[in-house]
Motif scaffolding. Structure first.
Motif, PDB file in Angstrom:
ATOM      1  N   LEU A  83     -41.139 -80.004  10.105  1.00 26.72           N
ATOM      2  CA  LEU A  83     -41.234 -80.031  11.570  1.00 26.72           C
ATOM      3  C   LEU A  83     -41.386 -81.474  12.059  1.00 26.72           C
ATOM      4  CD1 LEU A  83     -41.706 -78.570  14.361  1.00 26.72           C
ATOM      5  CD2 LEU A  83     -44.074 -79.203  13.948  1.00 26.72           C
ATOM      6  N   ASN A  84     -42.222 -82.228  11.361  1.00 26.27           N
ATOM      7  CA  ASN A  84     -42.377 -83.645  11.696  1.00 26.27           C
ATOM      8  C   ASN A  84     -41.029 -84.341  11.777  1.00 26.27           C
ATOM      9  OD1 ASN A  84     -44.852 -84.600  12.255  1.00 26.27           O
ATOM     10  ND2 ASN A  84     -45.409 -85.060  10.155  1.00 26.27           N
ATOM     11  N   ASP A  85     -40.205 -84.113  10.744  1.00 27.71           N
ATOM     12  CA  ASP A  85     -38.902 -84.767  10.710  1.00 27.71           C
ATOM     13  C   ASP A  85     -38.028 -84.300  11.873  1.00 27.71           C
ATOM     14  OD1 ASP A  85     -39.507 -86.329   8.604  1.00 27.71           O
ATOM     15  OD2 ASP A  85     -38.548 -85.063   7.086  1.00 27.71           O
ATOM     16  N   PHE A  86     -38.140 -83.028  12.242  1.00 26.16           N
ATOM     17  CA  PHE A  86     -37.278 -82.530  13.304  1.00 26.16           C
ATOM     18  C   PHE A  86     -37.733 -83.016  14.687  1.00 26.16           C
ATOM     19  CE2 PHE A  86     -35.736 -79.123  10.294  1.00 26.16           C
ATOM     20  CZ  PHE A  86     -34.579 -79.814  10.044  1.00 26.16           C
ATOM     21  N   VAL A  87     -39.037 -83.161  14.868  1.00 27.23           N
ATOM     22  CA  VAL A  87     -39.532 -83.737  16.119  1.00 27.23           C
ATOM     23  C   VAL A  87     -39.022 -85.170  16.243  1.00 27.23           C
ATOM     24  CG1 VAL A  87     -41.592 -84.583  17.281  1.00 27.23           C
ATOM     25  CG2 VAL A  87     -41.563 -82.285  16.343  1.00 27.23           C
ATOM     26  N   SER A  88     -39.120 -85.876  15.121  1.00 33.01           N
ATOM     27  CA  SER A  88     -38.642 -87.251  15.065  1.00 33.01           C
ATOM     28  C   SER A  88     -37.135 -87.319  15.362  1.00 33.01           C
ATOM     29  CB  SER A  88     -38.963 -87.789  13.677  1.00 33.01           C
ATOM     30  OG  SER A  88     -38.548 -89.101  13.557  1.00 33.01           O
ATOM     31  N   LEU A  89     -36.402 -86.347  14.846  1.00 35.61           N
ATOM     32  CA  LEU A  89     -34.954 -86.287  15.088  1.00 35.61           C
ATOM     33  C   LEU A  89     -34.660 -86.093  16.574  1.00 35.61           C
ATOM     34  CD1 LEU A  89     -31.947 -85.845  14.140  1.00 35.61           C
ATOM     35  CD2 LEU A  89     -32.516 -83.419  14.010  1.00 35.61           C
ATOM     36  N   GLN A  90     -35.446 -85.207  17.203  1.00 31.53           N
ATOM     37  CA  GLN A  90     -35.267 -84.970  18.630  1.00 31.53           C
ATOM     38  C   GLN A  90     -35.370 -86.279  19.405  1.00 31.53           C
ATOM     39  OE1 GLN A  90     -38.014 -82.035  20.148  1.00 31.53           O
ATOM     40  NE2 GLN A  90     -36.525 -80.420  19.871  1.00 31.53           N
ATOM     41  N   LYS A  91     -36.354 -87.082  19.043  1.00 33.28           N
ATOM     42  CA  LYS A  91     -36.534 -88.362  19.742  1.00 33.28           C
ATOM     43  C   LYS A  91     -35.409 -89.336  19.420  1.00 33.28           C
ATOM     44  CE  LYS A  91     -40.502 -89.142  17.984  1.00 33.28           C
ATOM     45  NZ  LYS A  91     -41.761 -89.845  17.712  1.00 33.28           N
ATOM     46  N   ASP A  92     -34.967 -89.313  18.156  1.00 28.89           N
ATOM     47  CA  ASP A  92     -33.958 -90.298  17.758  1.00 28.89           C
ATOM     48  C   ASP A  92     -32.571 -90.012  18.322  1.00 28.89           C
ATOM     49  OD1 ASP A  92     -35.718 -91.914  16.576  1.00 28.89           O
ATOM     50  OD2 ASP A  92     -35.114 -91.556  14.508  1.00 28.89           O
ATOM     51  N   THR A  93     -32.396 -88.859  18.955  1.00 31.53           N
ATOM     52  CA  THR A  93     -31.110 -88.660  19.637  1.00 31.53           C
ATOM     53  C   THR A  93     -30.952 -89.739  20.720  1.00 31.53           C
ATOM     54  OG1 THR A  93     -32.174 -87.073  21.127  1.00 31.53           O
ATOM     55  CG2 THR A  93     -30.948 -86.157  19.277  1.00 31.53           C
ATOM     56  N   ALA A  94     -32.086 -90.310  21.184  1.00 22.98           N
ATOM     57  CA  ALA A  94     -32.023 -91.380  22.195  1.00 22.98           C
ATOM     58  C   ALA A  94     -31.347 -92.636  21.647  1.00 22.98           C
ATOM     59  CB  ALA A  94     -33.421 -91.712  22.698  1.00 22.98           C
ATOM     60  N   LEU A  95     -31.412 -92.811  20.302  1.00 25.76           N
ATOM     61  CA  LEU A  95     -30.776 -93.997  19.713  1.00 25.76           C
ATOM     62  C   LEU A  95     -29.273 -94.000  19.952  1.00 25.76           C
ATOM     63  CD1 LEU A  95     -32.548 -94.261  16.240  1.00 25.76           C
ATOM     64  CD2 LEU A  95     -32.795 -95.791  18.194  1.00 25.76           C
ATOM     65  N   LEU A  96     -28.707 -92.809  20.153  1.00 28.81           N
ATOM     66  CA  LEU A  96     -27.262 -92.728  20.296  1.00 28.81           C
ATOM     67  C   LEU A  96     -26.788 -93.319  21.616  1.00 28.81           C
ATOM     68  CD1 LEU A  96     -26.682 -89.205  18.729  1.00 28.81           C
ATOM     69  CD2 LEU A  96     -26.590 -91.440  17.637  1.00 28.81           C
ATOM     70  N   SER A  97     -27.750 -93.676  22.513  1.00 30.19           N
ATOM     71  CA  SER A  97     -27.341 -94.330  23.758  1.00 30.19           C
ATOM     72  C   SER A  97     -26.659 -95.665  23.463  1.00 30.19           C
ATOM     73  CB  SER A  97     -28.559 -94.545  24.653  1.00 30.19           C
ATOM     74  OG  SER A  97     -29.473 -95.415  24.010  1.00 30.19           O
ATOM     75  N   ASN A 122     -28.880 -84.423  24.791  1.00 32.58           N
ATOM     76  CA  ASN A 122     -29.828 -84.652  23.689  1.00 32.58           C
ATOM     77  C   ASN A 122     -30.093 -83.354  22.925  1.00 32.58           C
ATOM     78  OD1 ASN A 122     -30.530 -86.738  25.895  1.00 32.58           O
ATOM     79  ND2 ASN A 122     -31.456 -87.575  24.037  1.00 32.58           N
ATOM     80  N   ILE A 123     -30.275 -82.273  23.702  1.00 33.59           N
ATOM     81  CA  ILE A 123     -30.562 -80.986  23.063  1.00 33.59           C
ATOM     82  C   ILE A 123     -29.392 -80.543  22.189  1.00 33.59           C
ATOM     83  CG2 ILE A 123     -31.014 -78.529  23.519  1.00 33.59           C
ATOM     84  CD1 ILE A 123     -33.325 -79.887  24.546  1.00 33.59           C
ATOM     85  N   ARG A 124     -28.180 -80.705  22.714  1.00 34.27           N
ATOM     86  CA  ARG A 124     -27.022 -80.277  21.921  1.00 34.27           C
ATOM     87  C   ARG A 124     -26.869 -81.127  20.672  1.00 34.27           C
ATOM     88  NH1 ARG A 124     -22.547 -80.183  26.428  1.00 34.27           N
ATOM     89  NH2 ARG A 124     -23.028 -82.319  25.941  1.00 34.27           N
ATOM     90  N   LEU A 125     -27.041 -82.436  20.822  1.00 32.48           N
ATOM     91  CA  LEU A 125     -26.974 -83.333  19.661  1.00 32.48           C
ATOM     92  C   LEU A 125     -27.992 -82.882  18.609  1.00 32.48           C
ATOM     93  CD1 LEU A 125     -26.814 -86.756  21.510  1.00 32.48           C
ATOM     94  CD2 LEU A 125     -25.088 -85.936  19.893  1.00 32.48           C
ATOM     95  N   PHE A 126     -29.214 -82.596  19.087  1.00 31.18           N
ATOM     96  CA  PHE A 126     -30.292 -82.205  18.194  1.00 31.18           C
ATOM     97  C   PHE A 126     -29.974 -80.916  17.455  1.00 31.18           C
ATOM     98  CE2 PHE A 126     -34.019 -79.381  17.949  1.00 31.18           C
ATOM     99  CZ  PHE A 126     -34.697 -79.997  16.913  1.00 31.18           C
ATOM    100  N   LEU A 127     -29.525 -79.903  18.225  1.00 31.86           N
ATOM    101  CA  LEU A 127     -29.286 -78.598  17.606  1.00 31.86           C
ATOM    102  C   LEU A 127     -28.176 -78.656  16.554  1.00 31.86           C
ATOM    103  CD1 LEU A 127     -29.637 -76.212  20.678  1.00 31.86           C
ATOM    104  CD2 LEU A 127     -31.247 -76.552  18.781  1.00 31.86           C
TER     105      LEU A 127
END
Lengths: 283, 248
Positions: A213-227, A79-84
């Motif tokens: 920042l709001n959008d990036f926090v949201s992005l961090q969570k949305d990496t879960a959608l890739l499951s 998730n972290i790598r996807l996010f970064l």
């Protein structure tokens, strides 16, 4: 609040200081007591509820949590790598699209139209649908040169969706910089691009840091959608665990990882905001 | 100059409208090397618009402007190159709030003139020393007083080493206590032979510092001449009326 001690402080001022100290103490006491009452009351209500034992076993089982922790932790690294990676690409896409939309050049009209269509379409489409379409649609094209790695397909899907959001945030920031700043830059002989790069964009980015920042926090969570396209990230591992234990503790563990990961980002933004305020306003 | 005269700048029948409102109705003006010219006139008479046209921040609707022997109203002219040689300072200072004083001053010379950072920084410090703000090089504009900000804005323009300096009512936003320190800088510049066109409401200063006064009314130059003549024996009744209301 207290006046500097020593000679020259009047009795009246000493009395004021004493009163302020008393008032601060009593206010703090009220805050502590009310917090304890509210949180304690909530805890009592939950713990006394008839179903608490079952909820605890299903969601907060310490044994299950310990068992699943290493797997979730390892998967969360994905998730972290996807996010970064996505974050960097999103910034590039967003800055490009935002600038294309604000440049007052008639020659760019077709590209501007394209940028408008892009933001409209990808802000309007649910992220999960874009993930589906990119994750399954692009490989199905069977075109030479298109990526087949799930990692990159996922990154592309997130970049497309978030690029549109972030572009609009940046565009609002650029438009909020006063026209006199443009005039001053151009008056120094700076070109349009130089004025944008050195004067307007830095001010715009500072102003929109909180929504960004709001959008990036949201992005961090949305990496879960890739499951859903088969990437074995934290949510996916938790899901597998739930299937094994018939309980949801794995999900709670995964949720904790997501929460903990967003906190450094939030503190960093706070720090940057305060620092630039201090510097620029001498506060 | 290509078409006669030895001036730095010449405006010929310049017209400019905003919507239906014609702000400049054919203004002609010639500025000689080293000359200090003050534009006076009521608010809305076209002083600011004229200054903004002179360094191409506004596009003229008609008429020509010549600078250093070149017609700069020609659309093929490189406007950035022209603006490097014509500095302007605005009423509201317009410093860059995200940059320190030094960065504000160095940005133009480095990015636009292509000077080395060291050269630009050295000159910035010399100039800051002259206006008594050497110790504020690292400060940010919003932490400074209006008078200090306006002096920095002047230095930012001068650091580009322009051939001509335009000043657009640069003391109008300052309280009387701070006006003096800004005017001192302009006196200095005059002594060094800088060519200056300034719009101002400071009549006493205009009379003291300028070689020529240009009185504008309704988008036209109503009268122009040496300060002594304008202030003591104006030819136009409109000039006389304006001065009667604005002289202390």
């Amino acid at each position: 609040m207290t006046s500097p001690a020593g000679a020259g402080v009047s009795r009246r001022q000493l009395e004021r200081d004493a009163y302020r100290r008393r008032r601060a103490r009593s206010r703090a006491a009220v805050a502590v007591v009310s917090t304890l009452v509210v949180l304690g009351g909530l805890a009592v209500v939950v713990l006394q509820s008839p179903g608490w034992d079952r909820v605890r076993q299903t969601y907060f089982d310490v044994g299950d949590a310990k068992a699943v922790l290493p797997d979730v932790a390892e998967a969360f690294w994905l998730n972290i790598r996807l996010f970064l990676v996505a974050e960097v690409l999103i910034l590039v896409v967003a800055i490009t699209v935002a600038i294309i939309r604000v440049v007052p050049s008639p020659a760019l009209a077709p590209v501007k139209l394209l940028a408008v269509v892009y933001t409209d379409v990808f802000r309007g489409t649910p992220t999960i649908l874009v993930v589906f379409l990119i994750g399954f649609g692009v490989p199905a094209l069977d075109l030479a040169g298109t990526p087949t790695s799930l990692f990159w397909l996922g990154v592309i899907a997130l970049t497309l969706c978030y690029g549109a959001y972030v572009a609009e945030v940046l565009r609002a920031g650029i438009l909020s910089v006063h026209p006199t700043q443009w005039a001053s830059g151009r008056a120094l002989g700076l070109s349009y691009a130089q004025t944008m790069r050195h004067i307007v964009l830095p001010q715009a980015v500072r102003r929109v840091t909180p929504p960004l920042l709001n959008d990036f926090v949201s992005l961090q969570k949305d990496t879960a959608l890739l499951s859903i396209i088969g990437l074995v990230e934290a949510l996916r591992v938790a899901q597998v665990d739930a299937g094994r234990t018939f309980a949801f503790t794995g999900y709670v563990v995964a949720a904790c990882f997501f929460i903990v990961a967003t906190i450094p980002l939030a503190r960093l933004t706070d720090y940057l905001t305060v620092r630039s305020l201090r510097r620029e306003n001498g506060i | 100059m290509t078409e006669g005269g030895t001036g730095v700048l010449r405006a010929d029948a310049v017209r400019k409208s905003f919507g239906d409102h014609e702000v400049l109705k054919g203004v002609s003006l010639e500025i000689a090397e080293g000359e200090v010219v003050c534009l006076i006139g009521a608010s809305g008479s076209g002083k600011s618009t004229l200054l903004r046209c002179l360094n191409l921040l506004e596009q003229v609707d008609d008429g020509d402007i010549w600078f250093d022997g070149r017609e700069i109203t020609d659309p093929r002219v490189d406007v950035d190159a022209v603006r490097r040689d014509i500095g302007i300072v605005f009423q509201a200072y317009n410093l860059f709030p995200h940059l320190s004083v030094e960065q504000n001053i160095v940005l133009g010379p480095v990015r636009s003139r292509g000077e080395s950072r060291e050269t630009a920084r050295a000159r910035a410090h010399t100039l800051l020393e002259r206006i008594g703000l050497a110790d504020r090089a690292g400060a940010y504009p919003d932490a400074m007083s209006g008078g200090q900000q306006q002096r920095v804005a002047l230095v930012r323009a001068i650091a580009m080493q322009p051939r001509l300096l335009l000043l657009d009512e640069i003391t109008s936003a300052l309280d009387p206590m701070l006006v003096g320190e800004v005017l001192d800088v302009i006196r200095d510049l005059r002594t060094e032979g800088m060519t200056i066109v300034m719009a101002t409401h400071e009549m006493t200063f205009a009379r003291e510092v300028s070689d020529r006064i240009v009185f504008m009314a309704d988008g036209r130059i109503e009268e122009s001449g040496p300060p002594e003549q304008i202030f003591t024996a104006p030819r136009s009744p409109r000039t006389a009326e304006f001065l009667a209301r604005h002289l202390p």
